[in-house]
Enzyme design. Structure first.
Site, PDB file in Angstrom:
ATOM      1  N   ARG A 111       0.828  -1.215   0.043  1.00 23.45           N
ATOM      2  CA  ARG A 111      -0.079  -0.179   0.137  1.00 23.45           C
ATOM      3  C   ARG A 111       0.920   1.273  -0.117  1.00 23.45           C
ATOM      4  O   ARG A 111       0.460   2.443   0.370  1.00 23.45           O
ATOM      5  CB  ARG A 111      -0.815  -0.207   1.332  1.00 23.45           C
ATOM      6  CG  ARG A 111      -1.946  -1.113   0.863  1.00 23.45           C
ATOM      7  CD  ARG A 111      -3.082  -0.846   1.952  1.00 23.45           C
ATOM      8  NE  ARG A 111      -4.008  -2.149   2.097  1.00 23.45           N
ATOM      9  CZ  ARG A 111      -3.746  -3.201   2.693  1.00 23.45           C
ATOM     10  NH1 ARG A 111      -2.944  -3.460   3.612  1.00 23.45           N
ATOM     11  NH2 ARG A 111      -4.761  -4.121   2.650  1.00 23.45           N
ATOM     12  N   LYS A 133       2.134  11.006 -11.068  1.00 19.80           N
ATOM     13  CA  LYS A 133       1.357  10.435 -12.044  1.00 19.80           C
ATOM     14  C   LYS A 133       1.895   9.138 -12.231  1.00 19.80           C
ATOM     15  O   LYS A 133       2.919   9.004 -12.725  1.00 19.80           O
ATOM     16  CB  LYS A 133       0.667  11.027 -13.091  1.00 19.80           C
ATOM     17  CG  LYS A 133      -0.405  11.986 -12.944  1.00 19.80           C
ATOM     18  CD  LYS A 133      -0.872  12.622 -14.219  1.00 19.80           C
ATOM     19  CE  LYS A 133      -2.085  13.503 -14.065  1.00 19.80           C
ATOM     20  NZ  LYS A 133      -2.698  13.964 -15.210  1.00 19.80           N
ATOM     21  N   GLU A 175       6.422  17.787 -25.269  1.00 18.12           N
ATOM     22  CA  GLU A 175       6.187  18.418 -24.182  1.00 18.12           C
ATOM     23  C   GLU A 175       6.682  19.648 -23.806  1.00 18.12           C
ATOM     24  O   GLU A 175       5.844  20.551 -23.199  1.00 18.12           O
ATOM     25  CB  GLU A 175       6.552  17.157 -23.021  1.00 18.12           C
ATOM     26  CG  GLU A 175       5.908  15.760 -23.162  1.00 18.12           C
ATOM     27  CD  GLU A 175       4.428  15.994 -22.319  1.00 18.12           C
ATOM     28  OE1 GLU A 175       3.951  17.174 -22.064  1.00 18.12           O
ATOM     29  OE2 GLU A 175       3.556  14.850 -22.853  1.00 18.12           O
ATOM     30  N   LYS A 203       6.279  22.669 -14.169  1.00 16.01           N
ATOM     31  CA  LYS A 203       5.693  21.562 -13.647  1.00 16.01           C
ATOM     32  C   LYS A 203       5.432  21.661 -12.198  1.00 16.01           C
ATOM     33  O   LYS A 203       4.411  21.221 -11.660  1.00 16.01           O
ATOM     34  CB  LYS A 203       6.220  20.147 -14.267  1.00 16.01           C
ATOM     35  CG  LYS A 203       5.130  19.013 -13.706  1.00 16.01           C
ATOM     36  CD  LYS A 203       5.142  17.957 -14.797  1.00 16.01           C
ATOM     37  CE  LYS A 203       4.216  16.883 -14.415  1.00 16.01           C
ATOM     38  NZ  LYS A 203       3.986  15.781 -15.206  1.00 16.01           N
ATOM     39  N   GLU A 213      -5.306  16.932  -9.808  1.00 20.02           N
ATOM     40  CA  GLU A 213      -5.938  17.360 -11.140  1.00 20.02           C
ATOM     41  C   GLU A 213      -7.056  17.793 -10.991  1.00 20.02           C
ATOM     42  O   GLU A 213      -8.127  17.164 -11.477  1.00 20.02           O
ATOM     43  CB  GLU A 213      -5.804  16.328 -12.219  1.00 20.02           C
ATOM     44  CG  GLU A 213      -5.731  16.969 -13.307  1.00 20.02           C
ATOM     45  CD  GLU A 213      -5.491  15.746 -14.421  1.00 20.02           C
ATOM     46  OE1 GLU A 213      -4.206  15.570 -14.931  1.00 20.02           O
ATOM     47  OE2 GLU A 213      -6.303  15.721 -15.431  1.00 20.02           O
ATOM     48  N   ARG A 217      -3.865  21.563 -12.859  1.00 19.81           N
ATOM     49  CA  ARG A 217      -3.109  20.524 -13.337  1.00 19.81           C
ATOM     50  C   ARG A 217      -3.529  19.917 -14.629  1.00 19.81           C
ATOM     51  O   ARG A 217      -2.787  19.401 -15.624  1.00 19.81           O
ATOM     52  CB  ARG A 217      -2.680  19.448 -12.395  1.00 19.81           C
ATOM     53  CG  ARG A 217      -2.098  18.250 -12.793  1.00 19.81           C
ATOM     54  CD  ARG A 217      -1.538  17.435 -11.901  1.00 19.81           C
ATOM     55  NE  ARG A 217      -0.230  16.390 -12.427  1.00 19.81           N
ATOM     56  CZ  ARG A 217       0.348  15.606 -11.828  1.00 19.81           C
ATOM     57  NH1 ARG A 217       0.397  15.659 -10.190  1.00 19.81           N
ATOM     58  NH2 ARG A 217       1.412  14.823 -12.230  1.00 19.81           N
ATOM     59  N   ASN A 221      -2.391  18.763 -19.624  1.00 23.30           N
ATOM     60  CA  ASN A 221      -3.013  17.847 -20.563  1.00 23.30           C
ATOM     61  C   ASN A 221      -3.261  18.572 -22.114  1.00 23.30           C
ATOM     62  O   ASN A 221      -3.831  18.227 -22.870  1.00 23.30           O
ATOM     63  CB  ASN A 221      -4.378  17.239 -20.390  1.00 23.30           C
ATOM     64  CG  ASN A 221      -3.964  16.178 -19.218  1.00 23.30           C
ATOM     65  OD1 ASN A 221      -2.959  15.484 -18.892  1.00 23.30           O
ATOM     66  ND2 ASN A 221      -4.981  16.415 -18.071  1.00 23.30           N
ATOM     67  N   HIS A 224      -2.927  16.743 -25.399  1.00 25.84           N
ATOM     68  CA  HIS A 224      -3.120  15.453 -25.078  1.00 25.84           C
ATOM     69  C   HIS A 224      -4.443  14.556 -25.468  1.00 25.84           C
ATOM     70  O   HIS A 224      -4.292  13.441 -25.556  1.00 25.84           O
ATOM     71  CB  HIS A 224      -2.786  15.115 -23.559  1.00 25.84           C
ATOM     72  CG  HIS A 224      -1.364  15.212 -23.364  1.00 25.84           C
ATOM     73  ND1 HIS A 224      -0.690  16.517 -23.345  1.00 25.84           N
ATOM     74  CD2 HIS A 224      -0.535  14.496 -22.471  1.00 25.84           C
ATOM     75  CE1 HIS A 224       0.517  16.210 -23.049  1.00 25.84           C
ATOM     76  NE2 HIS A 224       0.747  15.129 -22.453  1.00 25.84           N
ATOM     77  N   HIS A 228      -3.601  11.121 -27.368  1.00 25.82           N
ATOM     78  CA  HIS A 228      -3.869   9.963 -26.848  1.00 25.82           C
ATOM     79  C   HIS A 228      -4.692   8.786 -27.723  1.00 25.82           C
ATOM     80  O   HIS A 228      -4.356   7.979 -28.148  1.00 25.82           O
ATOM     81  CB  HIS A 228      -4.547   9.751 -25.491  1.00 25.82           C
ATOM     82  CG  HIS A 228      -3.647  10.226 -24.428  1.00 25.82           C
ATOM     83  ND1 HIS A 228      -4.116  10.576 -23.064  1.00 25.82           N
ATOM     84  CD2 HIS A 228      -2.323  10.442 -24.239  1.00 25.82           C
ATOM     85  CE1 HIS A 228      -3.060  10.930 -22.420  1.00 25.82           C
ATOM     86  NE2 HIS A 228      -2.220  10.669 -22.715  1.00 25.82           N
ATOM     87  N   HIS A 240       4.468   9.046 -27.973  1.00 24.27           N
ATOM     88  CA  HIS A 240       3.765  10.227 -27.116  1.00 24.27           C
ATOM     89  C   HIS A 240       4.106  11.622 -27.634  1.00 24.27           C
ATOM     90  O   HIS A 240       3.173  12.241 -27.682  1.00 24.27           O
ATOM     91  CB  HIS A 240       3.932   9.697 -25.602  1.00 24.27           C
ATOM     92  CG  HIS A 240       3.018  10.810 -24.835  1.00 24.27           C
ATOM     93  ND1 HIS A 240       1.757  10.716 -24.524  1.00 24.27           N
ATOM     94  CD2 HIS A 240       3.464  12.026 -23.793  1.00 24.27           C
ATOM     95  CE1 HIS A 240       1.246  11.827 -23.834  1.00 24.27           C
ATOM     96  NE2 HIS A 240       2.506  12.386 -23.564  1.00 24.27           N
TER      97      HIS A 240
HETATM   98  N1  GLY Z   1       1.831  14.438 -17.735  1.00 22.44           N
HETATM   99  C1  GLY Z   1       0.657  15.526 -17.040  1.00 22.44           C
HETATM  100  C2  GLY Z   1       0.537  15.439 -15.608  1.00 22.44           C
HETATM  101  O1  GLY Z   1       1.632  14.884 -15.007  1.00 22.44           O
HETATM  102  O2  GLY Z   1      -0.097  16.071 -15.135  1.00 22.44           O
END
Ligand code: GLY
Length: 337
Positions: A111, A133, A175, A203, A213, A217, A221, A224, A228, A240
């Site tokens: 966990r 993430k 990116e 970031k 998010e 955040r 995206n 994106h 995707h 990507h």
């Molecule tokens: N790659 C997008 C994020 O980390 O929120």
């Protein structure tokens, strides 16, 4: 060597950047750790030496096809075999796929077991390894299963970039082009190391303000949603970062269809992505609009009815929900023409 911080209260951590610094990795590991599970791939140039620690290395397959729950099961059963405890540490050494998988395996082992990332690609350094993430793909979509699990440290050694294949450098640039639009910063006037540091700072600031998010955040995206869908529709032939570059131009076309930005701003997207960042702006031929639409409907950012996108507009880049299909299709037809 420089230390940047991701400020998240008691989950804050440093991102250490510089050249020839991988030998100092031990300083980022939890003091209590006795066992180390290194997760990496064949061909990753990093040599990790951790004297006095009991190190087991797990080599996972390359490519999005290996970013699966099956890989996670193999890893955590390996953790069981080596007797990894929650006082020990997992280290992800590789590109974004490796750090996503290593982070998810660490998040679920007992966990939650500490993880440290050593991104070896540009994309990993400026995006994937920062912000917690983690996750894997399902046949139904990218990164659909995962967890937020912040690393306890990240080490970016620029020496790894010296041998990074050009195509992978380009993926990182995709990116970076996103950060260009999010901030307006002229990243290209900085040298590569300064540019990476700036992207990490951008970031870190966004993640610190909205770790899970629920707002800000989501702006990360930008480009994106279409990206995707393109990755899946091309069977991941489009990587990507390449897909993100195309997705940025798509987002501009869609923003224009919705009356949010003018043609000059669309052209600016094309100029930045193709001209300044030297990236592709058109998807490969032979893609099917209906399939791309279906994939976008499945995107995990979709909330409620209609499609959700991150789009440029008069108040800057923001999340726009409930977008009708017609302008979405029309933008796609422009891109596929
Ligand atoms: N790659 C997008 C994020 O980390 O929120």
């Amino acid at each position: 060597m420089r230390r940047l911080n991701v400020p998240l209260g008691n989950r804050s951590y440093d991102v250490v950047i510089g050249r020839g610094i991988v030998a100092g990795l031990v300083s980022l590991l939890p003091a209590a750790a006795q066992r180390v599970a290194i997760i990496t791939q064949d061909g990753i140039p990093a040599e990790i030496v951790l004297p006095g620690l009991d190190v087991t290395t797990f080599v996972i397959d390359r490519g999005e096809g290996a970013k699966t729950l099956h890989t996670i099961e193999t890893l955590v059963r390996g953790f069981a075999d080596m007797g990894l405890t929650r006082n020990d540490v997992v280290i992800g050494v590789g590109g974004g796929m490796v750090t996503d998988v290593a982070g998810f395996a660490a998040s679920s082992w007992h966990r939650g077991t500490p993880v440290v990332h050593v991104p070896t690609s540009l994309l990993g350094m400026v995006d994937a390894a920062i912000g917690g993430k983690t996750g894997v793909n399902l046949p139904e979509g990218k990164n659909l299963v995962g967890a937020y699990w912040q690393p306890t440290g990240v080490l970016c050694d620029f020496d790894f970039l010296d041998t990074l294949p050009l195509r992978e450098m380009r993926c990182g640039m995709g990116e970076m082009a996103k950060y260009h639009f999010l901030t307006g910063d002229n990243l290209l006037e900085m040298d590569l190391e300064e540019r990476v540091a700036r992207c990490i700072e951008i970031k870190a600031e966004i993640v610190a303000s909205d770790e899970r998010e629920s707002g800000q955040r989501a702006l990360l995206n930008y480009g994106h949603t279409f990206a995707h869908a393109l990755e899946i529709a091309t069977g991941h032939e489009l990587a990507h970062g390449e897909a993100v570059a195309i997705g940025l131009v798509y987002a501009a076309e869609l923003g224009h269809n919705l009356g949010r930005i003018d043609v000059d701003r669309v052209q600016e997207h094309r100029n930045v992505v193709a001209g300044e960042y030297d990236l592709m702006t058109s998807p490969p031929s032979g893609l099917d609009v209906d399939e791309l639409m279906a994939l976008m409907h499945r995107d995990k950012k979709a909330l409620g009815s209609g499609l959700t996108f991150v789009l440029d507009g008069p108040s800057g880049i923001e999340v726009v929900s409930g977008v009708d299909e017609e302008p979405v299709r029309r933008a796609m037809e422009t891109m596929l023409r």
